[in-house]
Every structure is written in C-alpha cells, then in structure tokens.
Design a protein around this motif. Structure first.
Motif, PDB file in Angstrom:
ATOM      1  N   ALA A 165      38.661 -30.580  79.020  1.00 13.16           N
ATOM      2  CA  ALA A 165      37.790 -30.647  77.848  1.00 13.16           C
ATOM      3  C   ALA A 165      36.267 -30.571  78.178  1.00 13.16           C
ATOM      4  CB  ALA A 165      37.886 -32.062  77.272  1.00 13.16           C
ATOM      5  N   VAL A 166      35.982 -30.887  79.456  1.00 14.49           N
ATOM      6  CA  VAL A 166      34.676 -30.515  79.958  1.00 14.49           C
ATOM      7  C   VAL A 166      34.340 -29.269  80.171  1.00 14.49           C
ATOM      8  CG1 VAL A 166      33.049 -31.011  81.924  1.00 14.49           C
ATOM      9  CG2 VAL A 166      34.362 -32.917  81.063  1.00 14.49           C
ATOM     10  N   MET A 167      35.522 -28.580  80.740  1.00 12.16           N
ATOM     11  CA  MET A 167      35.401 -26.990  81.060  1.00 12.16           C
ATOM     12  C   MET A 167      35.354 -26.106  79.958  1.00 12.16           C
ATOM     13  SD  MET A 167      35.164 -26.660  84.396  1.00 12.16           S
ATOM     14  CE  MET A 167      34.207 -28.219  84.306  1.00 12.16           C
ATOM     15  N   ILE A 168      36.118 -26.296  78.520  1.00  8.26           N
ATOM     16  CA  ILE A 168      35.883 -25.395  77.646  1.00  8.26           C
ATOM     17  C   ILE A 168      34.617 -25.929  76.961  1.00  8.26           C
ATOM     18  CG2 ILE A 168      38.615 -25.587  77.496  1.00  8.26           C
ATOM     19  CD1 ILE A 168      38.022 -27.393  74.996  1.00  8.26           C
ATOM     20  N   THR A 169      34.325 -26.927  76.997  1.00  5.64           N
ATOM     21  CA  THR A 169      32.779 -27.178  76.517  1.00  5.64           C
ATOM     22  C   THR A 169      31.796 -26.414  77.283  1.00  5.64           C
ATOM     23  OG1 THR A 169      33.495 -29.205  75.606  1.00  5.64           O
ATOM     24  CG2 THR A 169      31.095 -28.875  75.650  1.00  5.64           C
ATOM     25  N   LEU A 170      31.887 -26.326  78.359  1.00  7.91           N
ATOM     26  CA  LEU A 170      30.909 -25.720  79.368  1.00  7.91           C
ATOM     27  C   LEU A 170      30.666 -24.446  79.171  1.00  7.91           C
ATOM     28  CD1 LEU A 170      30.778 -27.715  82.726  1.00  7.91           C
ATOM     29  CD2 LEU A 170      29.027 -27.892  81.054  1.00  7.91           C
ATOM     30  N   LEU A 193      27.710 -21.988  77.783  1.00  6.37           N
ATOM     31  CA  LEU A 193      27.336 -21.135  78.607  1.00  6.37           C
ATOM     32  C   LEU A 193      27.236 -19.498  77.884  1.00  6.37           C
ATOM     33  CD1 LEU A 193      25.985 -20.664  81.601  1.00  6.37           C
ATOM     34  CD2 LEU A 193      28.290 -20.325  82.459  1.00  6.37           C
ATOM     35  N   ASN A 194      28.401 -19.402  77.299  1.00  6.10           N
ATOM     36  CA  ASN A 194      28.459 -18.106  76.652  1.00  6.10           C
ATOM     37  C   ASN A 194      27.419 -17.849  75.483  1.00  6.10           C
ATOM     38  OD1 ASN A 194      30.732 -16.779  77.663  1.00  6.10           O
ATOM     39  ND2 ASN A 194      32.138 -17.893  76.261  1.00  6.10           N
ATOM     40  N   SER A 195      26.872 -18.898  74.953  1.00  6.38           N
ATOM     41  CA  SER A 195      25.809 -18.941  74.072  1.00  6.38           C
ATOM     42  C   SER A 195      24.563 -18.495  74.604  1.00  6.38           C
ATOM     43  CB  SER A 195      25.679 -20.182  73.327  1.00  6.38           C
ATOM     44  OG  SER A 195      25.200 -21.312  74.406  1.00  6.38           O
ATOM     45  N   TYR A 196      24.355 -18.796  75.962  1.00  2.62           N
ATOM     46  CA  TYR A 196      23.178 -18.570  76.834  1.00  2.62           C
ATOM     47  C   TYR A 196      23.256 -17.406  77.563  1.00  2.62           C
ATOM     48  CZ  TYR A 196      21.424 -23.120  75.334  1.00  2.62           C
ATOM     49  OH  TYR A 196      20.784 -24.286  74.661  1.00  2.62           O
ATOM     50  N   ALA A 197      24.580 -16.731  77.621  1.00  4.75           N
ATOM     51  CA  ALA A 197      24.652 -15.641  78.594  1.00  4.75           C
ATOM     52  C   ALA A 197      23.900 -14.308  78.304  1.00  4.75           C
ATOM     53  CB  ALA A 197      26.252 -15.231  78.630  1.00  4.75           C
ATOM     54  N   ASP A 198      23.006 -13.884  79.229  1.00  5.39           N
ATOM     55  CA  ASP A 198      22.345 -12.730  78.924  1.00  5.39           C
ATOM     56  C   ASP A 198      22.648 -11.528  80.054  1.00  5.39           C
ATOM     57  OD1 ASP A 198      21.138 -13.961  81.103  1.00  5.39           O
ATOM     58  OD2 ASP A 198      19.189 -14.138  80.471  1.00  5.39           O
ATOM     59  N   TYR A 217      30.897 -13.707  82.804  1.00  5.13           N
ATOM     60  CA  TYR A 217      32.322 -13.838  83.441  1.00  5.13           C
ATOM     61  C   TYR A 217      32.226 -15.287  84.052  1.00  5.13           C
ATOM     62  CZ  TYR A 217      31.921  -8.782  83.176  1.00  5.13           C
ATOM     63  OH  TYR A 217      32.182  -7.321  82.805  1.00  5.13           O
ATOM     64  N   THR A 218      31.261 -15.699  84.445  1.00 13.18           N
ATOM     65  CA  THR A 218      31.343 -17.277  84.854  1.00 13.18           C
ATOM     66  C   THR A 218      31.724 -18.142  83.725  1.00 13.18           C
ATOM     67  OG1 THR A 218      29.551 -16.783  86.408  1.00 13.18           O
ATOM     68  CG2 THR A 218      29.799 -19.098  85.816  1.00 13.18           C
ATOM     69  N   ALA A 219      31.464 -17.900  82.660  1.00 10.14           N
ATOM     70  CA  ALA A 219      31.738 -18.843  81.539  1.00 10.14           C
ATOM     71  C   ALA A 219      33.248 -18.510  81.286  1.00 10.14           C
ATOM     72  CB  ALA A 219      31.113 -18.412  80.304  1.00 10.14           C
ATOM     73  N   ALA A 220      33.809 -17.226  81.504  1.00 11.63           N
ATOM     74  CA  ALA A 220      35.191 -16.984  81.394  1.00 11.63           C
ATOM     75  C   ALA A 220      35.946 -17.715  82.369  1.00 11.63           C
ATOM     76  CB  ALA A 220      35.557 -15.581  81.444  1.00 11.63           C
ATOM     77  N   VAL A 221      35.613 -17.908  83.698  1.00 11.78           N
ATOM     78  CA  VAL A 221      36.381 -18.608  84.656  1.00 11.78           C
ATOM     79  C   VAL A 221      36.289 -19.865  84.235  1.00 11.78           C
ATOM     80  CG1 VAL A 221      36.083 -19.525  86.854  1.00 11.78           C
ATOM     81  CG2 VAL A 221      35.568 -17.153  86.220  1.00 11.78           C
ATOM     82  N   LEU A 222      35.134 -20.641  83.903  1.00 14.33           N
ATOM     83  CA  LEU A 222      35.136 -22.112  83.386  1.00 14.33           C
ATOM     84  C   LEU A 222      36.213 -22.275  82.265  1.00 14.33           C
ATOM     85  CD1 LEU A 222      31.186 -22.806  83.550  1.00 14.33           C
ATOM     86  CD2 LEU A 222      33.060 -23.432  85.273  1.00 14.33           C
ATOM     87  N   GLY A 223      36.059 -21.457  81.129  1.00 12.16           N
ATOM     88  CA  GLY A 223      36.961 -21.640  80.000  1.00 12.16           C
ATOM     89  C   GLY A 223      38.573 -21.290  80.717  1.00 12.16           C
ATOM     90  N   ILE A 245      31.091 -27.316  71.659  1.00 10.86           N
ATOM     91  CA  ILE A 245      30.799 -28.676  71.704  1.00 10.86           C
ATOM     92  C   ILE A 245      31.958 -29.578  70.829  1.00 10.86           C
ATOM     93  CG2 ILE A 245      29.172 -30.790  70.934  1.00 10.86           C
ATOM     94  CD1 ILE A 245      28.147 -29.174  73.307  1.00 10.86           C
ATOM     95  N   GLY A 246      32.126 -29.099  69.518  1.00  8.25           N
ATOM     96  CA  GLY A 246      32.893 -29.816  68.656  1.00  8.25           C
ATOM     97  C   GLY A 246      34.686 -29.924  69.285  1.00  8.25           C
ATOM     98  N   GLN A 247      34.848 -28.610  69.804  1.00  9.67           N
ATOM     99  CA  GLN A 247      36.294 -28.528  70.320  1.00  9.67           C
ATOM    100  C   GLN A 247      36.251 -29.369  71.443  1.00  9.67           C
ATOM    101  OE1 GLN A 247      36.888 -23.712  68.939  1.00  9.67           O
ATOM    102  NE2 GLN A 247      36.329 -24.218  70.971  1.00  9.67           N
ATOM    103  N   GLY A 248      35.363 -29.343  72.322  1.00  5.53           N
ATOM    104  CA  GLY A 248      35.497 -30.050  73.500  1.00  5.53           C
ATOM    105  C   GLY A 248      35.611 -31.673  73.454  1.00  5.53           C
ATOM    106  N   LEU A 249      34.870 -32.187  72.317  1.00  6.96           N
ATOM    107  CA  LEU A 249      34.827 -33.634  72.225  1.00  6.96           C
ATOM    108  C   LEU A 249      36.120 -34.155  71.723  1.00  6.96           C
ATOM    109  CD1 LEU A 249      31.202 -34.091  70.544  1.00  6.96           C
ATOM    110  CD2 LEU A 249      32.037 -34.782  72.838  1.00  6.96           C
ATOM    111  N   ILE A 250      36.655 -33.462  70.698  1.00 10.17           N
ATOM    112  CA  ILE A 250      37.900 -33.675  70.135  1.00 10.17           C
ATOM    113  C   ILE A 250      39.101 -33.804  71.264  1.00 10.17           C
ATOM    114  CG2 ILE A 250      40.059 -33.099  68.556  1.00 10.17           C
ATOM    115  CD1 ILE A 250      37.752 -31.992  66.795  1.00 10.17           C
ATOM    116  N   VAL A 251      39.260 -32.646  72.387  1.00 13.84           N
ATOM    117  CA  VAL A 251      40.068 -32.984  73.282  1.00 13.84           C
ATOM    118  C   VAL A 251      39.779 -34.117  74.225  1.00 13.84           C
ATOM    119  CG1 VAL A 251      41.068 -31.670  75.273  1.00 13.84           C
ATOM    120  CG2 VAL A 251      40.574 -30.307  73.235  1.00 13.84           C
ATOM    121  N   LEU A 252      38.492 -34.338  74.624  1.00 16.96           N
ATOM    122  CA  LEU A 252      38.202 -35.230  75.348  1.00 16.96           C
ATOM    123  C   LEU A 252      38.583 -36.679  74.831  1.00 16.96           C
ATOM    124  CD1 LEU A 252      36.785 -36.224  77.908  1.00 16.96           C
ATOM    125  CD2 LEU A 252      34.787 -36.495  76.608  1.00 16.96           C
ATOM    126  N   LEU A 253      38.566 -36.883  73.363  1.00 13.08           N
ATOM    127  CA  LEU A 253      38.956 -38.183  72.759  1.00 13.08           C
ATOM    128  C   LEU A 253      40.584 -38.147  72.804  1.00 13.08           C
ATOM    129  CD1 LEU A 253      38.176 -40.655  70.986  1.00 13.08           C
ATOM    130  CD2 LEU A 253      38.599 -39.197  69.058  1.00 13.08           C
TER     131      LEU A 253
END
Length: 444
Positions: free
Chosen positions: A93-98, A102-107, A113-119, A182-190
């Motif tokens: 849950a933490v990894m998919i959220t990050l 991170l994708n939203s800020y990737a420039d 690619y780092t975000a892809a690894v975390l996901g 954020i939304g997807q990660g919180l549901i999985v964490l719960l």
C-alpha cells in the motif's frame, strides 16, 4: 493445538464462512492496484505531449513496472510465509501510493522509471499475496478462487477509467496520478489490517475433478527442476506478451487508427471509441477470470486454455484486419481481454494442482514471473509498429496465441498428467509399509 500448512501452531480453526470474507477483501485490494497497469495507457500520450520523451521511452516505464512487479513476487511470497500477509500488503500500500505521487511530479525519465520500480514492488506485494492466500483458503475451488481474486485486478480499473480520463482532460495527468494514488493506497492499507491466512490446513472436498491433482507438496527447488514448470512458463510468456502489449498500447493504437475520439453507440450507451473500449475491456477481463476458472474446474485446465488462447488469436486477427472500424475495435478488444485475463486464474490453479498447496504462494510466484518476462516485449511492439505498422505486431501475437493453444492441449496436458502420476507412483513405492503388512510378511 493445531498445526497449519506453513508449520505455524494455532489454537482453533476460524469460523465457517470466514474464508469468503478473506476472498472479498483480497479482491478489493486487487482492484485498488489495477490502475497501475490497466490505467497506464491513459497517461502515455499526455506524458509525451508534456515532455516529448517519445512513446517507446515512456513505455519502458511500463515494462520496468511489470518486471519489478512479477520478478519480486517469489521474494515477497517468502516474507508472506514467514511474517504473514498483513505486513506485506501494508508495504504494498505504501509503495503504490509513493509510486503515483512520484509520477505526478516526474519531470525526467529517470524519475518516471524510479516511480515504476516503486509501483512494481507495491503491486507485486499485493498481487502475489492475495492470489496465494486465495489458493490456500480454497484448495477445493482453486480455479474459481484464483479467478475471482485476479478479476479484481482485471476489472478494478473499469470503475475508474472514466473519472481518470476526465481528470486528465480537465486538471492534467499530474492531478490524476496524485489523487488516485493517495486514494488507492489508503484503501489497501486499511484492508491489510484484516487479511490473514488459514489457521489450519483446509483439505479439498472429496470429489473427482475432471483434472489431475497431486497429493504431494513440492518445494520451490523441486518445482524449478521440473520440465513441466518451464513448459508452463513458456506458454505463459507467449500468451501474456500479446495481452500486455495490447493493454499498454491500446490508446496509441486507437490514435494511430484515427478512431480514438470517434463516438460509438452500443446497447444504449455512447462513448468515444477509446474510452468505450477500455471500459468494456476491464469488464470483460474481470468477468472472464472467474468464469474460465470455474469452467476449468469442470472441464480441465488445458481444455480451457485451448478454447481461450484460440479465441484470443481470432480476436487479434480481427483487430489486425478490421481494427480501424470503431465498433469492431471496441468489441474485438473486449472479447480479447475476456479470454486473455484467464491466464491469471488458470495458471495459478494449474500450478496448485501440479505442485500442491503447502508452497502454493511461492510456487505460483515463480510462475508469475513469466508476466515480467513477457513485458520485455512491450517496448519492442512500439519499435515494430513504427517500422511496419500495428498489423505486423498483431500477426506476431496471433502466431504466439495459436501456438500456445496447441501446446496447452498436446504438450502441457500429457506432460502434467505424466508428472503427477509418475511422482505419486514413486512416492507410493518408497513409502514404508503399514504395520499390519509388515507383521504378516515378517519384516521389521
């Protein structure tokens, strides 16, 4: 005290019906990670428009995601067996959220690619754990349980395709990544707090299934030494490559066919061809997984594979010839994903039938890495399409699916039956004789 299949000792079994609740929670978790794969196609062109990195470079992130997701599953399965599913799903849950934040800020591509690894790490942790848990809870209905769990991953994106597409159009792809991440990660964490494995070994119901099932629990090293495992692995790669390519490239394909925004009316609904196709694809994909799992519990795994892989080849052939027609594009892709998604129910069930329940999570995790191997062909599809057009890509996929259909029936089926019967006969011949028999024969 009762010993579990993993060697743990517990006080008492869980109450009747609890396993169905575990199955439902696993399905919801799978639905929350679906967009990491199936929603990706909506972001490819917007990212390219914003940064001009090129489709092939952007799709490399998809490949990195799938490779990381699949190839780490055996490692994550080991943590599940040692520490239980809860902590592994929380990590996911933490990894998919990050990843999506991170994708939203990737420039830059390295950041993408780092975000892809975390996901990939997060999705693999959730996927492998939920499917493995389902196989342990339902040894009597492996096809149905694996199919229903995988359906969450296949159909989970269906409910969010339109909202994501609208948010991308109105607020930009960065906002869509951030909000849904954020939304997807919180549901999985719960849900992670409530997921647990069986407290006791659940024996399959005493019924004769129309398919061979082993009574021996093979360890992962034994599985890796079995030729049947590698034949199954090869067929998995052959079929998965076409599906992953289509899932990742469906938006670019629709744009190149110049039908992406063409309105399509069907069953009283009207949408742009691309949006309609993706929505139906997720629904058919989700429905197909438990359906074919159920069918395989009845007529056999390989017979079901033959039907599904053959239909997939036919649909891809239709797309290569008539895919420029909006209605054909929508319907052909829907049927294709309806029969493609079954690999995520049939192969786990076949793995459990062939190698046993005790190490089902790890053994299935090793087989699931075939999806990562297949993902290596996704960027290659962009290169081939640029040089020869999408028809060439479809022709290759048709050949792979047709060959896989024949291999399922004429290679996997006899090999698997021979493997199961041969090992059980050997086990029976080396087992110590019962006490009564030894007494009668005078042996000590």
């Amino acid at each position: 005290m009762i010993s579990s299949t993993d060697g743990a000792v517990t006080a008492a079994p869980l109450r009747t019906g609890f396993r169905w609740l575990q199955l439902v929670m696993g399905i919801v978790c799978m639905a929350m990670i679906a967009n990491l794969q199936y929603g990706w196609t909506l972001f490819v062109d917007p990212i390219d428009h914003a940064h001009h990195w090129g489709r092939a470079a952007i799709q490399l992130a998809f490949t990195i995601f799938v490779v990381t997701e699949t190839w780490l599953v055996p490692v994550e399965a080991w943590f599940v067996d040692k520490y239980g599913p809860r902590i592994v799903i929380m990590f996911g849950a933490v990894m998919i959220t990050l990843s999506w934040v991170l994708n939203s800020y990737a420039d830059s591509l390295p950041l993408l690619y780092t975000a892809a690894v975390l996901g990939g790490m997060g999705a693999g942790a959730v996927y492998g754990t939920c499917v493995g848990n389902a196989l342990k809870w339902f040894p009597d209905r492996r096809g149905l349980a694996a199919g229903a769990t995988a359906a969450g991953f296949g159909a989970g994106a269906a409910l969010t395709v339109v909202p994501i597409a609208k948010m991308i159009a109105t607020s930009g792809y960065q906002s869509a990544f951030f909000t849904f991440g954020i939304g997807q990660g919180l549901i999985v964490l719960l849900l992670a707090f409530f997921i647990q494995p069986p407290r006791i070994s659940i024996p399959p119901k005493k019924k004769r299934l129309n398919l061979p099932q082993t009574h021996i629990d093979f360890t992962p090293p034994q599985v890796l030494r079995a030729p049947i495992f590698w034949v199954m692995y090869l067929v998995f790669v052959m079929v998965a490559s076409g599906g992953l390519m289509t899932a990742a490239q469906i938006a670019p394909i629709a744009h190149d066919f110049k039908i992406a925004d063409t309105p399509v009316s069907l069953a009283g609904f009207q949408m742009a061809a691309l949006t309609f196709a993706i929505s139906l694809d997720r629904i058919f994909d989700g429905f197909g997984r438990p359906f074919f799992g159920f069918v395989s519990d009845t007529i056999g795994r390989e017979n079901t594979m033959f039907i599904a892989f053959g239909t997939a080849a036919l649909m891809l052939l239709t797309l290569s010839t008539y895919g420029h027609v909006p209605l054909v594009f929508v319907l052909a892709t829907a049927v294709y994903f309806g029969v493609f998604g079954e690999i995520y129910s049939l192969f786990p069930a076949t793995c459990g039938d062939t190698f046993g329940s005790k190490f089902a999570t790890t053994n299935n995790g090793m087989l699931y890495t075939a999806k990562g191997t297949a993902s290596l062909l996704v960027p290659l599809a962009s290169v081939i399409s640029a040089a020869y057009g999408w028809k060439a890509v479809f022709v290759v996929s048709v050949a792979l699916n047709a060959t896989a259909a024949l291999m399922a029936l004429f290679v996997i089926k006899p090999m698997r039956r021979s493997f199961i019967l041969g090992n059980e006969a050997e086990s029976a011949s080396t087992a110590p004789a019962p006490a009564e028999t030894r007494a009668k024969t005078g042996t000590a």
